[in-house]
Design a protein around this motif. Sequence first.
Motif, PDB file in Angstrom:
ATOM      1  N   LEU A  34      36.478 -21.497  69.067  1.00  0.00           N
ATOM      2  CA  LEU A  34      36.803 -21.089  70.427  1.00  0.00           C
ATOM      3  C   LEU A  34      35.550 -20.520  71.091  1.00  0.00           C
ATOM      4  CD1 LEU A  34      40.282 -19.363  70.104  1.00  0.00           C
ATOM      5  CD2 LEU A  34      39.744 -21.441  71.368  1.00  0.00           C
ATOM      6  N   ALA A  35      35.249 -20.999  72.288  1.00  0.00           N
ATOM      7  CA  ALA A  35      34.087 -20.519  73.026  1.00  0.00           C
ATOM      8  C   ALA A  35      34.484 -19.316  73.874  1.00  0.00           C
ATOM      9  CB  ALA A  35      33.533 -21.636  73.917  1.00  0.00           C
ATOM     10  N   ILE A 127      30.540 -26.375  66.751  1.00  0.00           N
ATOM     11  CA  ILE A 127      29.747 -25.229  66.304  1.00  0.00           C
ATOM     12  C   ILE A 127      28.893 -25.616  65.115  1.00  0.00           C
ATOM     13  CG2 ILE A 127      31.418 -23.551  67.151  1.00  0.00           C
ATOM     14  CD1 ILE A 127      32.459 -23.240  64.302  1.00  0.00           C
ATOM     15  N   GLU A 128      27.917 -24.753  64.783  1.00  0.00           N
ATOM     16  CA  GLU A 128      27.055 -24.975  63.632  1.00  0.00           C
ATOM     17  C   GLU A 128      26.711 -23.637  62.997  1.00  0.00           C
ATOM     18  OE1 GLU A 128      23.632 -26.938  65.118  1.00  0.00           O
ATOM     19  OE2 GLU A 128      23.057 -25.316  66.464  1.00  0.00           O
ATOM     20  N   TYR A 134      28.393 -18.335  62.973  1.00  0.00           N
ATOM     21  CA  TYR A 134      28.307 -19.652  63.593  1.00  0.00           C
ATOM     22  C   TYR A 134      27.904 -19.501  65.049  1.00  0.00           C
ATOM     23  CZ  TYR A 134      30.715 -21.282  59.438  1.00  0.00           C
ATOM     24  OH  TYR A 134      31.040 -21.557  58.148  1.00  0.00           O
ATOM     25  N   LYS A 135      27.294 -20.555  65.583  1.00  0.00           N
ATOM     26  CA  LYS A 135      26.936 -20.556  66.997  1.00  0.00           C
ATOM     27  C   LYS A 135      27.386 -21.860  67.636  1.00  0.00           C
ATOM     28  CE  LYS A 135      22.268 -22.484  66.438  1.00  0.00           C
ATOM     29  NZ  LYS A 135      20.814 -22.271  66.708  1.00  0.00           N
ATOM     30  N   ILE A 136      27.505 -21.836  68.946  1.00  0.00           N
ATOM     31  CA  ILE A 136      27.927 -23.016  69.692  1.00  0.00           C
ATOM     32  C   ILE A 136      26.739 -23.972  69.840  1.00  0.00           C
ATOM     33  CG2 ILE A 136      28.717 -23.805  71.958  1.00  0.00           C
ATOM     34  CD1 ILE A 136      30.240 -21.124  72.163  1.00  0.00           C
ATOM     35  N   LYS A 137      26.963 -25.248  69.573  1.00  0.00           N
ATOM     36  CA  LYS A 137      25.875 -26.223  69.625  1.00  0.00           C
ATOM     37  C   LYS A 137      25.315 -26.352  71.038  1.00  0.00           C
ATOM     38  CE  LYS A 137      26.827 -29.242  65.672  1.00  0.00           C
ATOM     39  NZ  LYS A 137      27.096 -30.629  65.237  1.00  0.00           N
ATOM     40  N   ASP A 154      26.096 -26.461  85.447  1.00  0.00           N
ATOM     41  CA  ASP A 154      24.905 -26.893  84.735  1.00  0.00           C
ATOM     42  C   ASP A 154      25.140 -28.271  84.137  1.00  0.00           C
ATOM     43  OD1 ASP A 154      22.654 -27.236  83.246  1.00  0.00           O
ATOM     44  OD2 ASP A 154      22.814 -25.360  82.127  1.00  0.00           O
ATOM     45  N   GLU A 155      24.346 -29.247  84.568  1.00  0.00           N
ATOM     46  CA  GLU A 155      24.533 -30.614  84.080  1.00  0.00           C
ATOM     47  C   GLU A 155      24.161 -30.755  82.606  1.00  0.00           C
ATOM     48  OE1 GLU A 155      22.340 -33.179  86.616  1.00  0.00           O
ATOM     49  OE2 GLU A 155      23.640 -32.875  88.363  1.00  0.00           O
ATOM     50  N   GLN A 156      23.378 -29.805  82.081  1.00  0.00           N
ATOM     51  CA  GLN A 156      22.993 -29.858  80.676  1.00  0.00           C
ATOM     52  C   GLN A 156      24.072 -29.291  79.759  1.00  0.00           C
ATOM     53  OE1 GLN A 156      20.177 -31.429  79.778  1.00  0.00           O
ATOM     54  NE2 GLN A 156      19.951 -31.855  81.960  1.00  0.00           N
ATOM     55  N   SER A 157      25.077 -28.638  80.349  1.00  0.00           N
ATOM     56  CA  SER A 157      26.139 -28.043  79.550  1.00  0.00           C
ATOM     57  C   SER A 157      27.147 -29.102  79.144  1.00  0.00           C
ATOM     58  CB  SER A 157      26.851 -26.937  80.342  1.00  0.00           C
ATOM     59  OG  SER A 157      25.935 -25.921  80.685  1.00  0.00           O
ATOM     60  N   THR A 158      27.828 -28.829  78.054  1.00  0.00           N
ATOM     61  CA  THR A 158      28.839 -29.759  77.568  1.00  0.00           C
ATOM     62  C   THR A 158      30.202 -29.399  78.134  1.00  0.00           C
ATOM     63  OG1 THR A 158      29.839 -30.720  75.588  1.00  0.00           O
ATOM     64  CG2 THR A 158      29.332 -28.377  75.511  1.00  0.00           C
TER      65      THR A 158
END
Length: 225
Positions: A34-35, A127-128, A134-137, A154-158
């Motif tokens: 969960l983010a 995540i990784e 763990y952190k969000i990729k 942000d266009e770079q965000s998923t």
Amino acid sequence: MDTKSIMEALQAPFPQEDIEWRVGSTNKDKTKGLALAYVTNRAIQNRLDEVFGPFGWQNQFKEWKQGSQLCGISIKFEDEWITKWDGADDSNQEAIKGGLSDSMKRAAYQWGIGRYLYKLPKNWVEIEPAGHSYKIKRKPSLPAWALPKGAKPDEQSTQPDATPPEPTAAIKSKWELIGGKPEVLNKWFFNQMLEGKTVEEVDQILTKQLEEKMGAEVINEQKGA
């Protein structure tokens, strides 16, 4: 500024670069989590400076119980200092520093700063591993309503998944057999996912409930005979 203008200024959304993310619950194989979004302490301090000026607010910290920190943020309104408190446990890394930082974020929420982030949808992201945690990729994108006016996502965000996996056919079948209402299943299943359970674990929960129900029915039939 009057009270209404002050609250609007405090509660205004932050630019995406002022938002950080951490992982909440994870699935069983630790590939998704969960983010959870939060405002950086630097952005909180800048917001307080903008609204009250550098001499119009102050913060203070107190140790609370063992392994916890309290933060009080005071603002000067007219001729009176008003303080709101909140606290947080020490973190696993840089324990006391992390506790102080988190307690200030929570105290800021008491003033409405960043509180809108609680309204973000619960999203699962990839995540990784990162040390013992763990952190969000890739950081998730924020919806337009959670950004300042005129700001673009942000266009770079998923784009995160809006919902967890769907209930399997086996889960639906067991849910019906234990007497669960079909219209309630999706909400119940979603809540189980938010708690960090996997689809397999949810299936096991229903299997156990079904076994208990069938066992109780057999006992009742034997009593009736």
